[in-house]
Scaffold this motif. Structure first.
Motif, mmCIF file in Angstrom:
data_model
loop_
_atom_site.group_PDB
_atom_site.id
_atom_site.type_symbol
_atom_site.label_atom_id
_atom_site.label_comp_id
_atom_site.label_asym_id
_atom_site.label_seq_id
_atom_site.Cartn_x
_atom_site.Cartn_y
_atom_site.Cartn_z
ATOM 1 N N ALA A 158 0.822 -1.214 0.000
ATOM 2 C CA ALA A 158 0.000 0.000 0.000
ATOM 3 C C ALA A 158 0.855 1.263 0.000
ATOM 4 O O ALA A 158 0.569 2.234 -0.716
ATOM 5 C CB ALA A 158 -0.935 -0.002 1.206
ATOM 6 N N SER A 159 1.930 1.260 0.773
ATOM 7 C CA SER A 159 2.779 2.451 0.868
ATOM 8 C C SER A 159 3.669 2.643 -0.356
ATOM 9 O O SER A 159 4.332 3.673 -0.483
ATOM 10 C CB SER A 159 3.657 2.369 2.133
ATOM 11 O OG SER A 159 4.579 1.297 2.038
ATOM 12 N N SER A 160 3.664 1.662 -1.257
ATOM 13 C CA SER A 160 4.482 1.785 -2.467
ATOM 14 C C SER A 160 4.025 2.917 -3.367
ATOM 15 O O SER A 160 4.761 3.314 -4.280
ATOM 16 C CB SER A 160 4.476 0.462 -3.249
ATOM 17 O OG SER A 160 5.184 -0.534 -2.554
ATOM 18 N N VAL A 161 2.824 3.462 -3.134
ATOM 19 C CA VAL A 161 2.387 4.615 -3.926
ATOM 20 C C VAL A 161 3.339 5.793 -3.711
ATOM 21 O O VAL A 161 3.601 6.573 -4.631
ATOM 22 C CB VAL A 161 0.928 4.998 -3.578
ATOM 23 C CG1 VAL A 161 0.813 5.560 -2.156
ATOM 24 C CG2 VAL A 161 0.387 5.990 -4.601
ATOM 25 N N PHE A 162 3.871 5.918 -2.479
ATOM 26 C CA PHE A 162 4.868 6.962 -2.227
ATOM 27 C C PHE A 162 6.138 6.701 -3.033
ATOM 28 O O PHE A 162 6.720 7.619 -3.608
ATOM 29 C CB PHE A 162 5.221 7.026 -0.734
ATOM 30 C CG PHE A 162 4.089 7.408 0.166
ATOM 31 C CD1 PHE A 162 3.404 8.608 -0.023
ATOM 32 C CD2 PHE A 162 3.695 6.587 1.212
ATOM 33 C CE1 PHE A 162 2.358 8.974 0.814
ATOM 34 C CE2 PHE A 162 2.655 6.941 2.049
ATOM 35 C CZ PHE A 162 1.975 8.129 1.851
#
Length: 464
Positions: free
Chosen positions: A144-148
């Motif tokens: 999920a945090s890979s969008v950053f």
């Protein structure tokens, strides 16, 4: 340094000094990316072998998602450098905006898809019954945090294309420093275990994204990144994908290579998966360093090719190959001399992980000697818009030649087949690289000679 000063630097600075200014910051930025992975492995290794295996299983997901950012950002970077070299700033602005927003939209869609089928994905990547619970706990946040990270990597490539390499270096260094601080606090201090490792990485990447956002909003870039500049023009996407898709294939191949290695090691237990995961991360540090320097070389190559300064381009290529090869030699000597000491840093006293990992590291690092030339000539092909050569070199060592090796060698040689698959692919890629390098050098010599002849002829024409 403002935009005009960066363009002047690409056009006029001495090649060795220019490569240092462009290559070292991007190299540090890429090393920081690798450092994220090492930090997770280092602190998670203290939790146990299954937890270390969980991080190894989830690692390919991050690689694949970064591939989306590199497809748009890296694909745009090559085109942007050429447009800036040709003085077409307005078109370059549309390309930069289109690449950024496309990567975020596409990346978000893929992240949602992975999260919806997370258990199936993790099992497909090699998770065992004992590894799966930890892998799920880690990956749900990590993905999920890979969008950053998609935003960060896209911006890293675009900023590098305009020569703003120090901005990327500062943003990535701060993120790595925060991750180093957060990881032990979340994992051990707050007793969050492997979930803490994922949260630490997410927090650090979010801060890096804020720094890039400030770079955009404070108008320090030559590009505005206005949503109004987003375009669906075929020409823009064709140029981005011409270079971006080969790089994307490379990233997907890298992800597939890791997951296939995990699957091949799975019959030998959690220790084998953990050991191969450690080896992959350690060698990745060398790959990130060389690839980062090659990224700094790419705008130098693209700009001077667009400006028809073929003499500078050939000189830059020669120096870049020499420097990266020297680095590869030093890296190989260091890893081959102290493999057990390196592997021991990432395991909680598991002797089988150390024994297996030491042998695997020593074998796999030897063929890293070729990687400097491969990376530079791959970037040169992409910078010149010759996607076929770049695609072959990018995908060769971890797709075209690796996949057959990892499918056949373990059947013939068992666990040693798993270890020798990557070196076998590297040797074949090295031969192909030699052929492509000879062709590129000959083409540049012809272009340089023709340009010099035209300039001489123009100088002899009478005025008026």
């Amino acid at each position: 340094m403002n935009g005009e000063a960066r363009i002047k630097m690409l056009r006029e600075a001495p090649i060795p000094a220019l490569l240092l200014k462009m290559g070292v910051p991007t190299m540090i930025g890429m090393l920081v990316t690798g450092f994220y992975n090492l930090i997770d492995a280092y602190f998670v290794g203290g939790l146990g072998t299954s937890q270390m295996g969980a991080v190894s299983v989830a690692f390919p997901l991050g690689q694949a998602l970064v591939g989306i950012a590199v497809m748009f950002g890296g694909g745009a970077a090559s085109y942007l450098s050429r447009l800036l070299g040709e003085g077409r700033g307005k078109e370059a602005g549309r390309v930069a905006s289109t690449a950024l927003y496309s990567s975020l939209i596409f990346g978000t869609i893929v992240i949602i898809g992975i999260e919806c089928r997370l258990d199936h994905v993790l099992l497909g990547l090699g998770a065992t019954e004992t590894i799966l619970p930890y892998a799920r706990q880690y990956a749900v946040v990590y993905v999920a945090s890979s969008v950053f990270n998609i935003f960060n990597v896209t911006m890293n490539n675009i900023a590098s294309s305009e020569g703003a390499v120090k901005v990327s270096m500062a943003a990535m260094l701060l993120g790595a420093a925060l991750n180093t601080f957060f990881a032990p606090v979340f994992i051990y201090g707050l007793r969050m275990g492997i979930l803490g490792a994922a949260l630490a990485t997410a927090a650090a990447q979010a801060v890096t994204a804020v720094m890039y956002l400030a770079y955009i909003l404070n108008r320090k870039s030559v590009f505005s990144f206005s949503p109004k500049e987003f375009t669906f023009e075929r020409t823009v996407f064709r140029e981005i994908f011409k270079v971006g898709i080969p790089i994307f294939v490379f990233q997907l191949a890298a992800s597939a290579a890791i997951s296939m290695t995990n699957m091949a090691a799975k019959p030998y237990g959690d220790s084998a998966i953990a050991a191969m995961g450690i080896v992959t991360r350690v060698i990745s540090m060398g790959i990130y360093a060389v690839f980062g320097f090659a990224k700094g070389f790419q705008p130098v190559a693209g700009y001077n090719y667009g400006a028809k300064r073929y003499d500078r381009l050939r000189n830059a290529t020669k120096v870049a190959v020499e420097w990266t090869t020297c680095f590869c030699v030093l890296f190989v000597l260091l890893m081959a001399a102290f493999p057990a000491s390196v592997i021991s840093l990432f395991t909680a006293n598991d002797g089988s992980v150390v024994r297996f990992g030491s042998w695997a590291l020593r074998v796999n690092v030897i063929t890293f000697l070729f990687y400097g030339m491969e990376a530079i000539y791959s970037m040169l092909s992409l910078a010149l818009g010759e996607s076929l050569g770049g695609w072959v070199l990018s995908a060769g060592r971890q797709a075209l030649f690796f996949i057959p090796a990892i499918l056949t060698l373990p059947r013939a040689a068992g666990l040693n087949g798993v270890i020798f698959a990557q070196p076998a692919a590297d040797v074949i890629t090295g031969f192909v690289m030699g052929i492509i390098a000879l062709r590129l050098n000959e083409n540049l010599k012809v272009l340089e000679k023709n340009t010099a002849s035209r300039r001489a002829a123009d100088g002899k024409k009478p005025a008026g």
